[in-house]
Design an enzyme around this catalytic site. Sequence first.
Site, mmCIF file in Angstrom:
data_model
loop_
_atom_site.group_PDB
_atom_site.id
_atom_site.type_symbol
_atom_site.label_atom_id
_atom_site.label_comp_id
_atom_site.label_asym_id
_atom_site.label_seq_id
_atom_site.Cartn_x
_atom_site.Cartn_y
_atom_site.Cartn_z
ATOM 1 N N ASP A 44 0.775 -1.244 0.000
ATOM 2 C CA ASP A 44 0.000 0.000 0.000
ATOM 3 C C ASP A 44 0.813 1.305 0.000
ATOM 4 O OD1 ASP A 44 -1.707 -2.024 0.671
ATOM 5 O OD2 ASP A 44 -2.103 -1.299 2.690
ATOM 6 N N GLN A 60 4.140 0.325 2.292
ATOM 7 C CA GLN A 60 4.286 -0.933 3.016
ATOM 8 C C GLN A 60 5.429 -1.709 2.364
ATOM 9 O OE1 GLN A 60 1.849 -2.450 5.786
ATOM 10 N NE2 GLN A 60 2.636 -0.387 5.946
HETATM 11 C C1 FRU Z 1 -4.059 -3.555 2.568
HETATM 12 C C2 FRU Z 1 -3.488 -4.074 3.881
HETATM 13 C C3 FRU Z 1 -3.811 -3.122 4.998
HETATM 14 C C4 FRU Z 1 -2.703 -3.364 5.979
HETATM 15 C C5 FRU Z 1 -1.527 -3.641 5.061
HETATM 16 C C6 FRU Z 1 -0.538 -4.637 5.560
HETATM 17 O O1 FRU Z 1 -3.389 -3.990 1.450
HETATM 18 O O2 FRU Z 1 -3.948 -5.372 4.131
HETATM 19 O O3 FRU Z 1 -5.105 -3.262 5.546
HETATM 20 O O4 FRU Z 1 -2.486 -2.267 6.812
HETATM 21 O O5 FRU Z 1 -2.062 -4.097 3.838
HETATM 22 O O6 FRU Z 1 0.590 -4.679 4.759
#
Ligand code: FRU
Length: 492
Positions: A44, A60
């Site tokens: 994300d 992420q």
């Molecule tokens: C969305 C998600 C979020 C979480 C993150 C973990 O893609 O599942 O809800 O914070 O990715 O990497």
Amino acid sequence: MSKELMEQNIRKAGEAVEKNKERIRKGEMRQRYHFMAPAGWLNDPNGLIYFKGNYHFFYQHNPYSGFWDCMHWGHAISKDLIHWEDLPVALAPSEEYDDYQLGGCFSGSAIEHEGKLYLVYTGVMNTPAGIEQTQCLAYSEDGIHFEKYAGNPVLRAPEGVLKDQFRDPRIWKHENRFYMVCAASFHGRGQAFLYRSADLFHWSFQSILSENRGEWGRMWECPDFFPLGEKYVLTCSPIGVGDHTSICQVGKFDYKTGIFDCESVREMDWGFEYYAPQSFLAPDGRRITTAWANQWQWMPLFKDWGPAYKEGWCGFFNLPREVSFTKDGRISFRPIRELEQLRENPMHVKTLTVSDQREAVQAGDGVSFEMKFAIDLEKTTAGCLELELRSGKGKKTMIEFDLEKGELRVDRTQADGWSVGVSRSSLFLGGKKELDVHIYSDQSSLEIFTDQYTNNQSNNIFAGNDQNGVFFISRSGETVITDLETYGMKQA
Ligand code: FRU
């Protein structure tokens, strides 16, 4: 609380990225102009913000390998949203509340306050009672080195909400208060909770901003909420509704009651790869959104993280898109104008009449290119216009403008021996004189925009450079194409 441990983990992450990035840079599937991490895994978009003269993108990140594991926040800055400078990892797991191998520092957002950059993120921990997700803060003077707030977490799941389904805080300021929308699952239904705070550190529940009865899923990941003209827009990625990757709700919002009165819901992109969108404001006032060009669903199916993973990385963002309303009030997502600086080798044809003979088109090197045209619906007699892309070595991806059925399809079943599926969206052609089409092709992705950027499809394909043929074919009649423009796209 250990500032040293976070610093140590950031250093370790930096060493891993440094060690692998040169080899990864040469990977055949690396994108040429989409935003990516220098090495490892990306999902994300997080904390997108314009701060002290630079755009900041966080994401992420697993810096160690091309698969999802123990989340860090990767970080890069840019002056133009096209050319990026990678910075050290901004957040690494280090505290009791965020130091869990199958958790870490999950998604969140950023805000500037009193000259500092604040990040709000979800800390994921494993407790004897199960996994718990809480909302946490970190801050920085220079926008590069962050310190976690000693009083973390600042927000825990309310009664009745699953502790492991409460995440992805999206923060903003209105008048002299801070607001945060958070994803929650309440008895198996996706919801967005609204909180407010006077100081960023103490939060109180204000309202359920929006909810559903299951038709839009059991969890709403990564909610985003922003004003657009007279309206407000709530976007999120629902879990449990097949290939509907991201939705947007448009409506009216009242700060006094915290009630969002949703007037319409629709998908933001009908392709397979558009997840967890987050928006930000450009200094000139444009509302721009970008997303993770992927989705979770394919992973368990394949038990394989894909062709990019084999090169030591995985994941990129979709092209940033400016959000606005069309003249007739539909929400639209148009690739940002900054992309025009990458154009090279322009080609323009005023009118092209296509029959059932394959018609080759020159578009950059056939891999990294932009293409624009319109279908003249008054002069066209065809039932379907096909555009064959990334064609070669017996493989191809087909874009089908089915004028009879009123459907746009992207068929990647023969794309590369790995990708699957046909993505579909409806084309509403009644009363229209023409259909506008805009396409961006990069090494591993195809993004198609039609109908004034209201009907878009993003899909990834993993084809080599010898798959570079571009052809039009018209079925059951002729198609009249006007103002065909193509450009090669330079490496960013
Ligand atoms: C969305 C998600 C979020 C979480 C993150 C973990 O893609 O599942 O809800 O914070 O990715 O990497």
